[in-house]
Write a protein that holds these residues in place. Structure first.
Motif, PDB file in Angstrom:
ATOM      1  N   MET A  43      39.373  40.820  51.087  1.00  0.00           N
ATOM      2  CA  MET A  43      38.207  40.539  50.245  1.00  0.00           C
ATOM      3  C   MET A  43      38.637  40.337  48.790  1.00  0.00           C
ATOM      4  SD  MET A  43      35.654  40.437  52.292  1.00  0.00           S
ATOM      5  CE  MET A  43      34.204  40.579  51.249  1.00  0.00           C
ATOM      6  N   SER A  44      39.634  41.091  48.349  1.00  0.00           N
ATOM      7  CA  SER A  44      40.132  40.937  46.987  1.00  0.00           C
ATOM      8  C   SER A  44      40.722  39.539  46.781  1.00  0.00           C
ATOM      9  CB  SER A  44      41.191  41.996  46.684  1.00  0.00           C
ATOM     10  OG  SER A  44      41.776  41.795  45.426  1.00  0.00           O
ATOM     11  N   ASP A  45      41.506  39.078  47.752  1.00  0.00           N
ATOM     12  CA  ASP A  45      42.092  37.738  47.635  1.00  0.00           C
ATOM     13  C   ASP A  45      41.012  36.669  47.556  1.00  0.00           C
ATOM     14  OD1 ASP A  45      44.588  38.875  47.730  1.00  0.00           O
ATOM     15  OD2 ASP A  45      44.901  38.484  49.866  1.00  0.00           O
ATOM     16  N   ARG A  46      39.966  36.828  48.356  1.00  0.00           N
ATOM     17  CA  ARG A  46      38.883  35.852  48.327  1.00  0.00           C
ATOM     18  C   ARG A  46      38.154  35.876  46.991  1.00  0.00           C
ATOM     19  NH1 ARG A  46      35.887  36.363  54.240  1.00  0.00           N
ATOM     20  NH2 ARG A  46      37.767  36.374  55.537  1.00  0.00           N
ATOM     21  N   MET A  47      37.897  37.079  46.479  1.00  0.00           N
ATOM     22  CA  MET A  47      37.191  37.181  45.207  1.00  0.00           C
ATOM     23  C   MET A  47      38.019  36.566  44.084  1.00  0.00           C
ATOM     24  SD  MET A  47      36.016  40.491  42.992  1.00  0.00           S
ATOM     25  CE  MET A  47      37.600  40.506  42.150  1.00  0.00           C
ATOM     26  N   MET A  48      39.346  36.842  44.091  1.00  0.00           N
ATOM     27  CA  MET A  48      40.202  36.306  43.036  1.00  0.00           C
ATOM     28  C   MET A  48      40.247  34.779  43.084  1.00  0.00           C
ATOM     29  SD  MET A  48      40.970  38.927  41.381  1.00  0.00           S
ATOM     30  CE  MET A  48      41.048  40.714  41.580  1.00  0.00           C
ATOM     31  N   SER A  49      40.225  34.212  44.281  1.00  0.00           N
ATOM     32  CA  SER A  49      40.250  32.753  44.391  1.00  0.00           C
ATOM     33  C   SER A  49      38.969  32.139  43.830  1.00  0.00           C
ATOM     34  CB  SER A  49      40.448  32.336  45.845  1.00  0.00           C
ATOM     35  OG  SER A  49      39.336  32.709  46.647  1.00  0.00           O
ATOM     36  N   LEU A  50      37.840  32.809  44.010  1.00  0.00           N
ATOM     37  CA  LEU A  50      36.580  32.312  43.450  1.00  0.00           C
ATOM     38  C   LEU A  50      36.530  32.513  41.937  1.00  0.00           C
ATOM     39  CD1 LEU A  50      33.996  33.546  46.124  1.00  0.00           C
ATOM     40  CD2 LEU A  50      34.961  31.254  45.849  1.00  0.00           C
ATOM     41  N   ALA A  51      37.027  33.675  41.486  1.00  0.00           N
ATOM     42  CA  ALA A  51      37.023  33.943  40.046  1.00  0.00           C
ATOM     43  C   ALA A  51      37.924  32.976  39.304  1.00  0.00           C
ATOM     44  CB  ALA A  51      37.467  35.384  39.783  1.00  0.00           C
ATOM     45  N   ALA A  52      38.959  32.482  39.964  1.00  0.00           N
ATOM     46  CA  ALA A  52      39.878  31.539  39.319  1.00  0.00           C
ATOM     47  C   ALA A  52      39.184  30.252  38.901  1.00  0.00           C
ATOM     48  CB  ALA A  52      41.043  31.225  40.256  1.00  0.00           C
ATOM     49  N   GLY A  53      38.025  29.961  39.496  1.00  0.00           N
ATOM     50  CA  GLY A  53      37.276  28.767  39.116  1.00  0.00           C
ATOM     51  C   GLY A  53      36.654  28.853  37.741  1.00  0.00           C
ATOM     52  N   LEU A  54      36.723  30.039  37.115  1.00  0.00           N
ATOM     53  CA  LEU A  54      36.126  30.197  35.788  1.00  0.00           C
ATOM     54  C   LEU A  54      36.973  29.552  34.696  1.00  0.00           C
ATOM     55  CD1 LEU A  54      33.709  31.491  34.330  1.00  0.00           C
ATOM     56  CD2 LEU A  54      35.040  33.591  34.136  1.00  0.00           C
ATOM     57  N   GLY A  55      38.304  29.550  34.873  1.00  0.00           N
ATOM     58  CA  GLY A  55      39.179  29.004  33.840  1.00  0.00           C
ATOM     59  C   GLY A  55      40.523  28.589  34.404  1.00  0.00           C
ATOM     60  N   PRO A  56      41.394  28.009  33.576  1.00  0.00           N
ATOM     61  CA  PRO A  56      42.655  27.440  34.068  1.00  0.00           C
ATOM     62  C   PRO A  56      43.742  28.462  34.369  1.00  0.00           C
ATOM     63  CG  PRO A  56      42.472  27.123  31.700  1.00  0.00           C
ATOM     64  CD  PRO A  56      41.166  27.720  32.150  1.00  0.00           C
ATOM     65  N   THR A  57      43.713  29.640  33.752  1.00  0.00           N
ATOM     66  CA  THR A  57      44.759  30.639  33.968  1.00  0.00           C
ATOM     67  C   THR A  57      44.138  31.949  34.421  1.00  0.00           C
ATOM     68  OG1 THR A  57      44.686  31.254  31.622  1.00  0.00           O
ATOM     69  CG2 THR A  57      46.328  29.616  32.298  1.00  0.00           C
ATOM     70  N   GLN A  58      44.906  32.719  35.178  1.00  0.00           N
ATOM     71  CA  GLN A  58      44.378  33.961  35.740  1.00  0.00           C
ATOM     72  C   GLN A  58      45.472  35.022  35.801  1.00  0.00           C
ATOM     73  OE1 GLN A  58      43.412  33.986  39.991  1.00  0.00           O
ATOM     74  NE2 GLN A  58      41.614  35.259  39.607  1.00  0.00           N
ATOM     75  N   GLU A  59      45.111  36.241  35.464  1.00  0.00           N
ATOM     76  CA  GLU A  59      45.969  37.415  35.642  1.00  0.00           C
ATOM     77  C   GLU A  59      45.226  38.411  36.526  1.00  0.00           C
ATOM     78  OE1 GLU A  59      47.444  41.385  33.239  1.00  0.00           O
ATOM     79  OE2 GLU A  59      47.006  39.569  32.088  1.00  0.00           O
ATOM     80  N   VAL A  60      45.746  38.658  37.722  1.00  0.00           N
ATOM     81  CA  VAL A  60      45.135  39.646  38.616  1.00  0.00           C
ATOM     82  C   VAL A  60      45.558  41.022  38.128  1.00  0.00           C
ATOM     83  CG1 VAL A  60      44.961  40.479  40.968  1.00  0.00           C
ATOM     84  CG2 VAL A  60      45.135  38.023  40.533  1.00  0.00           C
ATOM     85  N   TYR A  61      44.618  41.772  37.588  1.00  0.00           N
ATOM     86  CA  TYR A  61      44.911  43.056  36.952  1.00  0.00           C
ATOM     87  C   TYR A  61      44.918  44.208  37.948  1.00  0.00           C
ATOM     88  CZ  TYR A  61      44.549  46.933  33.627  1.00  0.00           C
ATOM     89  OH  TYR A  61      44.758  48.091  32.925  1.00  0.00           O
ATOM     90  N   SER A  62      44.029  44.159  38.917  1.00  0.00           N
ATOM     91  CA  SER A  62      43.963  45.192  39.951  1.00  0.00           C
ATOM     92  C   SER A  62      43.295  44.585  41.174  1.00  0.00           C
ATOM     93  CB  SER A  62      43.190  46.420  39.457  1.00  0.00           C
ATOM     94  OG  SER A  62      41.824  46.106  39.240  1.00  0.00           O
ATOM     95  N   ILE A  63      43.022  45.395  42.177  1.00  0.00           N
ATOM     96  CA  ILE A  63      42.450  44.881  43.414  1.00  0.00           C
ATOM     97  C   ILE A  63      41.054  44.315  43.196  1.00  0.00           C
ATOM     98  CG2 ILE A  63      41.451  47.092  44.122  1.00  0.00           C
ATOM     99  CD1 ILE A  63      42.222  46.358  47.008  1.00  0.00           C
ATOM    100  N   ASP A  64      40.357  44.756  42.157  1.00  0.00           N
ATOM    101  CA  ASP A  64      38.988  44.297  41.946  1.00  0.00           C
ATOM    102  C   ASP A  64      38.743  43.782  40.526  1.00  0.00           C
ATOM    103  OD1 ASP A  64      39.164  46.686  40.611  1.00  0.00           O
ATOM    104  OD2 ASP A  64      37.250  47.485  41.324  1.00  0.00           O
ATOM    105  N   GLU A  65      39.806  43.415  39.822  1.00  0.00           N
ATOM    106  CA  GLU A  65      39.620  43.011  38.433  1.00  0.00           C
ATOM    107  C   GLU A  65      40.691  41.997  38.040  1.00  0.00           C
ATOM    108  OE1 GLU A  65      38.529  45.355  34.289  1.00  0.00           O
ATOM    109  OE2 GLU A  65      39.631  46.373  35.878  1.00  0.00           O
ATOM    110  N   CYS A  66      40.298  41.022  37.244  1.00  0.00           N
ATOM    111  CA  CYS A  66      41.253  40.024  36.769  1.00  0.00           C
ATOM    112  C   CYS A  66      40.818  39.518  35.407  1.00  0.00           C
ATOM    113  CB  CYS A  66      41.384  38.871  37.761  1.00  0.00           C
ATOM    114  SG  CYS A  66      39.912  37.819  37.884  1.00  0.00           S
ATOM    115  N   PHE A  67      41.783  38.938  34.694  1.00  0.00           N
ATOM    116  CA  PHE A  67      41.515  38.265  33.425  1.00  0.00           C
ATOM    117  C   PHE A  67      41.635  36.759  33.648  1.00  0.00           C
ATOM    118  CE2 PHE A  67      43.015  42.428  31.969  1.00  0.00           C
ATOM    119  CZ  PHE A  67      42.049  42.748  31.034  1.00  0.00           C
ATOM    120  N   ILE A  68      40.745  36.004  33.033  1.00  0.00           N
ATOM    121  CA  ILE A  68      40.746  34.551  33.134  1.00  0.00           C
ATOM    122  C   ILE A  68      40.883  33.964  31.735  1.00  0.00           C
ATOM    123  CG2 ILE A  68      39.473  32.505  33.860  1.00  0.00           C
ATOM    124  CD1 ILE A  68      40.241  34.198  36.195  1.00  0.00           C
ATOM    125  N   GLY A  69      41.859  33.074  31.553  1.00  0.00           N
ATOM    126  CA  GLY A  69      41.990  32.377  30.278  1.00  0.00           C
ATOM    127  C   GLY A  69      41.029  31.203  30.206  1.00  0.00           C
TER     128      GLY A  69
END
Length: 417
Positions: A43-69
């Motif tokens: 589920m974390s992998d799926r969420m991160m793939s959807l969140a990546a659509g917010l911006g061009p760069t992504q840092e997966v910070y934890s299982i349920d949190e990421c930063f998007i540039g």
């Protein structure tokens, strides 16, 4: 491990022992569910793939949190964030919150505000719930939010530093942002100085596009019922080591030592026992058979009968990166990736010094294709073979028959029920 808002309202703490709150099951409808780490990871992998659509760069910070540039992203970012949040909710059924800020620390703070505004009405303005965009607010409005936030809620300020800051009169995030950065560096650390500068809007922490590999890999579990004999411990430790080895190979590392521990439950009125041991390896490896062999050697050295053991675990330590053979002098190009290690005289038997790189790749590929546990070390599960090719797996409470295949290498003892 995780609590719903309803469980929090009942006073359930993080890591609360189940026997202390079990009465809430009947009185208040508390529901306890077993952890399912494979599902959480998926589920974390799926969420991160959807969140990546917010911006061009992504840092997966934890299982349920990421930063998007968001550099270069055009349009209304708040509308875009709401669209991504709705997509995660509709496609995965996972509620989430999004915070937008000029720096990573401000984005983390905005996420805290978005979450608190939804969970704790009145703590922050209701219009900031779910998605909080600090970049759209005026300076006075941002300062008001910082003033309403306890300094301990700031990313990078732990409980100990938070207590020290409060003693010094720094009680809110706004107080920290207005504090002299030179005083922060001298009185605390450069890290806290960076946090204060980030609260001021000056970016000091870049996105980590290639997260560093883990320095340790652990797999630990509590048992459903006390374990008093060695055989089930061998089964459990073998399984734990095998799972840790899969993660080790996934990040292309090798382990130089294996730590094994067992302990009783501190909540039971019975003789207490807790031991651990680190088993060094002759050379770093990612071979499951070798790692399990070392773990079982350590387990046998610390095991003592007469105790009701409640938990065991394995940790792979002294990790180092693996390099392809073609990066090593005098080795053929295109060979299987292996660890660069110090040369040594090898006094082991020839049959046990094989390069298991191809075998481990096939091992992981089969389990990835047909499901975890399709292939496993023989000691990882006690099985009684049947004439029809179906193994009977003994769980301790009931017998269930499922198709199973077990690898068995000469280094590993076969444990049978």
């Amino acid at each position: 491990m995780a609590r719903s808002n309803e469980a929090r309202a009942l006073g359930v703490r993080m890591g609360h022992p189940w026997f202390q709150i079990r009465h809430l099951e009947a009185s208040d409808g508390l529901v306890a569910l077993s952890a399912n780490f494979a599902l959480y990871g998926d589920m974390s992998d799926r969420m991160m793939s959807l969140a990546a659509g917010l911006g061009p760069t992504q840092e997966v910070y934890s299982i349920d949190e990421c930063f998007i540039g968001l550099d270069g992203v055009r349009g209304d970012l708040t509308v875009r964030a709401h669209a991504v949040r709705s997509r995660v909710l509709n496609w995965l059924g996972l509620p989430c919150c999004i915070g937008l800020g000029a720096t990573k620390t401000l984005a983390k703070l905005a996420n805290h505000i978005a979450k608190s505004a939804e969970r704790k009405p009145g703590s922050y303005p209701a219009e900031l719930a779910q998605v909080c965009d600090l970049t759209r607010l005026s300076e006075d409005a941002r300062d008001a939010l910082l003033a309403a936030t306890d300094v301990g809620e700031v990313w990078g300020v732990g409980p100990r530093i938070g207590a020290q800051l409060r003693e010094a009169g720094v009680r809110t995030a706004l107080d920290l942002a207005h504090l002299d950065t030179a005083a922060l560096r001298g009185g605390w650390s450069v890290t806290l100085e960076r946090t204060a500068r980030e609260l001021q809007g000056l970016s000091c922490i870049d996105l980590d596009h290639a997260p560093q590999p883990r320095q340790q890999i652990a797999c630990t579990r509590s048992f459903g019922q006390p374990v008093t004999t060695l055989a089930p411990l061998i089964e459990a430790v073998s399984e734990f080591t095998s799972r840790a080895a899969v993660r080790l190979r996934a990040q292309d590392s090798a382990a130089g030592a294996v730590l094994v521990f067992v302990r009783t439950s501190p909540f039971r009125k019975s003789p207490q026992y807790s031991r651990s041991v680190v088993v060094p390896l002759a050379h770093p490896t990612q071979d499951t058979a070798r790692l399990v062999g070392a773990a079982l050697h350590g387990l046998r050295s610390i095991y003592q009968s007469g105790y009701a053991l409640a938990k065991a675990g394995v940790m792979l330590v002294q990790l180092q990166a693996c390099l392809p053979r073609d990066a090593q002098a005098g080795t053929p190009a295109g060979s299987v990736a292996t660890s660069v290690r110090q040369g040594e005289f090898d006094f082991e038997a020839l049959g046990s010094t094989r390069d298991a790189g191809h075998l481990m790749k096939a091992f992981d590929a089969v389990n990835a294709r047909w499901g975890r546990g399709t292939l496993k070390i023989a000691s990882a599960q006690a099985q009684m073979p049947r004439h029809d090719g179906v193994a009977t797996q003994w769980t301790g409470k009931q017998e269930r028959r499922t198709p199973a295949y077990t690898t068995c290498w000469s280094e590993m003892p076969v444990v049978r029920a």
